[in-house]
Motif scaffolding. Structure first.
Motif, short mmCIF file in Angstrom:
data_model
loop_
_atom_site.label_atom_id
_atom_site.label_comp_id
_atom_site.label_asym_id
_atom_site.label_seq_id
_atom_site.Cartn_x
_atom_site.Cartn_y
_atom_site.Cartn_z
N HIS A 27 -18.93 -18.86 -33.03
CA HIS A 27 -18.18 -19.91 -33.74
C HIS A 27 -16.86 -19.42 -34.31
O HIS A 27 -16.12 -20.18 -34.93
N ILE A 28 -16.58 -18.09 -34.18
CA ILE A 28 -15.45 -17.55 -34.96
C ILE A 28 -14.32 -17.02 -34.08
O ILE A 28 -13.18 -17.46 -34.21
N ASN A 29 -14.63 -16.05 -33.22
CA ASN A 29 -13.57 -15.45 -32.40
C ASN A 29 -13.48 -16.16 -31.06
O ASN A 29 -14.38 -16.89 -30.67
N VAL A 30 -12.37 -15.94 -30.35
CA VAL A 30 -12.28 -16.47 -28.98
C VAL A 30 -12.73 -15.34 -28.06
O VAL A 30 -12.12 -14.28 -28.02
N LEU A 33 -13.14 -9.44 -23.87
CA LEU A 33 -11.84 -9.51 -24.57
C LEU A 33 -11.99 -10.54 -25.68
O LEU A 33 -12.48 -11.65 -25.43
N GLN A 34 -11.62 -10.15 -26.89
CA GLN A 34 -11.71 -11.11 -28.01
C GLN A 34 -10.39 -11.26 -28.73
O GLN A 34 -9.74 -10.26 -29.06
N LYS A 35 -10.05 -12.51 -28.98
CA LYS A 35 -8.95 -12.79 -29.89
C LYS A 35 -9.59 -12.93 -31.27
O LYS A 35 -10.44 -13.80 -31.49
N TYR A 64 -14.06 -4.79 -25.71
CA TYR A 64 -15.31 -4.02 -25.75
C TYR A 64 -15.80 -3.84 -24.32
O TYR A 64 -15.57 -4.70 -23.46
N ASP A 65 -16.56 -2.77 -24.11
CA ASP A 65 -17.32 -2.66 -22.86
C ASP A 65 -18.29 -3.83 -22.82
O ASP A 65 -18.91 -4.15 -23.84
N PHE A 66 -18.45 -4.44 -21.67
CA PHE A 66 -19.46 -5.50 -21.54
C PHE A 66 -20.82 -4.83 -21.41
O PHE A 66 -21.02 -3.96 -20.57
N ILE A 67 -21.75 -5.20 -22.28
CA ILE A 67 -23.09 -4.60 -22.21
C ILE A 67 -23.91 -5.41 -21.20
O ILE A 67 -24.29 -6.55 -21.46
N ASP A 68 -24.13 -4.78 -20.05
CA ASP A 68 -24.74 -5.48 -18.91
C ASP A 68 -26.26 -5.52 -19.03
O ASP A 68 -26.84 -4.86 -19.89
N VAL A 84 -29.48 -10.23 -22.31
CA VAL A 84 -29.54 -11.70 -22.44
C VAL A 84 -29.22 -12.04 -23.89
O VAL A 84 -29.66 -11.35 -24.80
N THR A 85 -28.47 -13.11 -24.10
CA THR A 85 -28.28 -13.61 -25.47
C THR A 85 -28.98 -14.97 -25.52
O THR A 85 -28.75 -15.81 -24.66
N TYR A 86 -29.78 -15.15 -26.54
CA TYR A 86 -30.51 -16.41 -26.68
C TYR A 86 -29.84 -17.31 -27.71
O TYR A 86 -29.42 -16.85 -28.77
N LEU A 125 -29.57 -15.05 -33.74
CA LEU A 125 -30.14 -14.50 -32.51
C LEU A 125 -29.09 -14.22 -31.44
O LEU A 125 -29.27 -13.32 -30.62
N ASN A 126 -27.97 -14.97 -31.45
CA ASN A 126 -26.98 -14.66 -30.41
C ASN A 126 -26.04 -13.52 -30.80
O ASN A 126 -25.09 -13.24 -30.10
N ASN A 127 -26.35 -12.87 -31.93
CA ASN A 127 -25.59 -11.67 -32.28
C ASN A 127 -26.39 -10.40 -31.99
O ASN A 127 -26.14 -9.33 -32.56
N ILE A 128 -27.37 -10.55 -31.10
CA ILE A 128 -28.09 -9.37 -30.61
C ILE A 128 -28.27 -9.54 -29.11
O ILE A 128 -28.57 -10.65 -28.64
N ILE A 163 -24.74 -6.79 -31.99
CA ILE A 163 -23.29 -6.95 -31.80
C ILE A 163 -22.69 -7.78 -32.96
O ILE A 163 -23.35 -7.98 -33.97
N ASP A 164 -21.48 -8.26 -32.78
CA ASP A 164 -20.77 -9.04 -33.80
C ASP A 164 -20.77 -8.32 -35.15
O ASP A 164 -21.36 -8.77 -36.13
N LEU A 165 -20.09 -7.18 -35.18
CA LEU A 165 -20.16 -6.30 -36.35
C LEU A 165 -19.04 -6.57 -37.37
O LEU A 165 -18.81 -5.76 -38.27
P1 ADP Z 1 -18.24 -14.55 -32.71
O1 ADP Z 1 -17.81 -13.70 -33.85
O2 ADP Z 1 -17.29 -15.64 -32.38
O3 ADP Z 1 -19.64 -15.03 -32.89
P2 ADP Z 1 -19.35 -12.50 -30.96
O4 ADP Z 1 -18.78 -11.13 -31.17
O5 ADP Z 1 -20.68 -12.78 -31.53
O6 ADP Z 1 -18.25 -13.58 -31.44
O7 ADP Z 1 -19.35 -12.77 -29.38
C1 ADP Z 1 -19.71 -14.03 -28.87
C2 ADP Z 1 -20.75 -13.85 -27.77
O8 ADP Z 1 -20.22 -13.05 -26.72
C3 ADP Z 1 -22.05 -13.16 -28.20
O9 ADP Z 1 -22.98 -14.08 -28.74
C4 ADP Z 1 -22.53 -12.55 -26.90
O10 ADP Z 1 -23.21 -13.51 -26.12
C5 ADP Z 1 -21.23 -12.21 -26.17
N1 ADP Z 1 -20.81 -10.79 -26.34
C6 ADP Z 1 -20.00 -10.30 -27.31
N2 ADP Z 1 -19.78 -8.98 -27.15
C7 ADP Z 1 -20.47 -8.61 -26.03
C8 ADP Z 1 -20.61 -7.37 -25.30
N3 ADP Z 1 -20.01 -6.25 -25.69
N4 ADP Z 1 -21.37 -7.38 -24.17
C9 ADP Z 1 -21.99 -8.51 -23.75
N5 ADP Z 1 -21.87 -9.71 -24.39
C10 ADP Z 1 -21.12 -9.78 -25.51
#
Ligand code: ADP
Ligand code: GN1
Ligand code: MG
Length: 355
Positions: free
Chosen positions: A30-33, A46-48, A101-105, A108-110, A210-213, A226-228
Motif C-alpha cells: 500500500h505504500i511504495n511503488v 525496483l521500488q520507488k 533489491y535482489d528478487f527472492i525467487d 510465495v506471498t499470501y 502476511l504479505n510482508n513475509i 521483507i518490507d523493513l
Molecule cells: P510496500 O511497502 O508498498 O508494502 P513491500 O516492500 O512490502 O512494499 O513490497 C511489496 C510486495 O512486493 C511484497 O508484498 C512482496 O510480494 C513483493 N516483494 C518485495 N520485495 C521483494 C523481494 N526482494 N523479492 C520478492 N518479492 C518481493
C-alpha cells in the motif's frame, strides 16, 4: 501499457547484472511503488520509495542496511540491497528516490491466510525475526515514522481529520466515526506499558502483515521477512497484533461483503503457536497477558488509519477506487468488534500454548 522508459534509464545507475528485458508492477503493497525487473541474467525488485510517508529515505536505507547485515550474520535470509554504481543504497532523481533489491525467487506471498500451517510458520518466522534483532543496538536505528504505533496519538490525528473534513466525506462515514468514539478509552494500554516499563521496548518490525513475509511454496516455511522500512524500537505486541489483524480474518483486508469477514480463532491459535513458540524464552508475563488485546488494538488502529485517510482524501495509502479506504476500515472494525468480544477465548488459547 505503462511506459517504463524512465525506470529503464535509471536502472543503468544500479550495479545490476544483465540487460533489462521487462519491467512490470508487482505485489500488493500500500505504500511504495514496487516493480519486478527481469534482465537476461537475473530478477530484481525496483521500488520507488514513498517519500510522503518516509520523509527521510536516507534514514530508512541506513536502517535497512544495518538490519539486513545483522540478520545475515544470524544465518537467515534477508533482503539484499543492490547499490548504485557509485556505492549508494538508493538513487535520488528529480522524480523521486529509487532502490533495488535482489528478487527472492521460489517464494510465495499470501494476501490471505488460506492455510493454517503457512500462517503458523509465518508466526514462527516473525518471532524469529525479533529473536535475531534481540541483541541489535537499537540506538543505531532512526525512527522512520514518528509515533508509528502510538495509538492515542493516531486517535488525535483522526479527531483532527474529522474536524477538518478536508474531503467533505464525513457524511459518508458517520457510523464508522461513532465506532471509534465509543472506543476512545481502549487505546492506550501498550503505549502506557512502554512508558511505565511494564512492557519492554524491543527492536520490532512493526508491519507484520502476511504479505510482508516471503514463504517457501514447497516447505510452507518462512523464507525471508521483507518490507523493513518500519523496523524500529517498539513492542513485540505490535508485531503479534498486526499479523492477527491481517491474517486471522476469513476474508481479505478489502472485502466489500462484510458477511464474509470474521475473526477466526483457529487461525489465531495457529499464528500464536508459531510466534509464541519462537519467543517463549523471552516473552514476559505482561506481554503474554496483552497478546489478545494487541490483536484488537492493532486492528482498530489500522481501521482508524484507513478511516482518517478516507476523510483526508486518500493521501497516504494507495487506493484503487474512491471508497477503498472506507471498505478497508469497515473490515477492520468488524474484526476489532469480534476480537473485543472474544478476548477471554484468545487468552485461554495463549494459556494453553504457554502451558
Ligand atoms: P510496500 O511497502 O508498498 O508494502 P513491500 O516492500 O512490502 O512494499 O513490497 C511489496 C510486495 O512486493 C511484497 O508484498 C512482496 O510480494 C513483493 N516483494 C518485495 N520485495 C521483494 C523481494 N526482494 N523479492 C520478492 N518479492 C518481493
Ligand atoms: C501498510 O506497506 P504495507 O502495505 O506493507 C502500512 C501498515 C498498515 C498496512 C495495512 C508504512 O503496509 O502500517 O498496517 O498498510 N505501512 C506503513 O494493510 O504505513
Ligand atoms: Mg509491504
Amino acid at each position: 501499457m505503462q511506459d517504463y522508459t524512465k525506470e529503464c534509464k535509471l536502472l543503468e545507475s544500479f550495479a545490476i547484472q544483465g540487460k533489462v528485458q521487462s519491467i512490470a508492477p508487482y505485489g500488493e503493497g500500500h505504500i511504495n511503488v514496487t516493480m519486478l525487473v527481469v534482465t537476461d541474467q537475473a530478477k530484481y525488485i525496483l521500488q520507488k520509495i514513498n517519500t510522503v510517508v518516509f520523509k527521510n529515505p536516507e534514514q530508512v536505507m541506513n536502517n535497512i542496511l544495518l538490519v539486513t547485515e545483522h540478520i545475515g550474520k544470524c544465518g537467515a535470509l534477508s533482503l539484499t540491497v543492490i547499490k548504485t554504481k557509485d556505492g549508494a543504497p538508493m538513487l535520488k532523481t528529480e522524480d523521486g528516490c529509487y532502490r533495488v533489491y535482489d528478487f527472492i525467487d521460489d517464494s510465495v506471498t499470501y494476501q490471505k491466510a488460506e492455510d493454517r500451517e503457512v500462517f503458523k510458520n509465518s508466526g514462527f518466522a516473525f518471532g524469529e525475526f525479533q529473536n535475531h534483532l534481540a541483541d541489535f543496538d537499537a540506538s543505531k536505528l532512526f525512527e522512520t515514522i514518528a509515533r508509528f504505533h502510538d495509538t492515542p496519538n493516531r486517535f488525535q490525528n483522526f479527531l483532527k481529520a474529522v474536524e477538518e473534513n478536508k474531503s467533505g466525506r464525513l457524511k459518508d462515514c458517520e457510523k464508522e466515526v461513532a465506532f471509534v468514539m465509543e472506543r476512545k478509552d481502549t487505546l492506550d494500554k501498550i503505549v502506557k506499558g512502554l512508558e511505565d516499563g511494564s512492557v519492554p521496548l524491543r527492536v520490532t518490525h512493526n508491519d507484520t502483515k502476511l504479505n510482508n513475509i516471503l514463504m517457501d511454496g514447497k516447505t510452507k516455511k518462512g523464507k525471508a521477512v521483507i518490507d523493513l522500512d518500519t523496523v524500529m524500537p517498539g513492542s513485540m505486541l505490535y508485531d503479534f497484533g498486526d499479523s492477527i489483524r491481517f491474517g486471522a480474518s476469513t476474508a481479505a483486508e478489502d472485502e466489500k461483503d462484510l458477511s464474509k469477514v470474521n475473526f477466526d480463532i483457529d487461525l489465531f491459535r495457529a499464528y500464536a503457536e508459531g510466534f509464541v513458540g519462537a519467543v517463549k524464552e523471552k516473552i514476559t508475563k505482561r506481554e503474554a497477558e496483552l497478546l489478545p488485546y494487541s490483536a484488537y488494538l492493532m486492528t482498530i488502529e489500522c481501521g482508524m488509519r484507513f478511516l482518517t485517510d478516507f476523510i483526508d482524501g486518500d493521501t497516504y495509502f494507495a487506493t484503487k477506487y474512491p471508497e477503498h479506504n472506507l471498505v478497508r476500515c469497515r473490515t477492520q472494525f468488524k474484526l476489532a468488534e469480534q476480537m473485543q468480544v472474544r478476548e477471554k477465548e484468545m487468552a485461554q488459547v495463549i494459556e494453553e500454548i504457554l502451558g
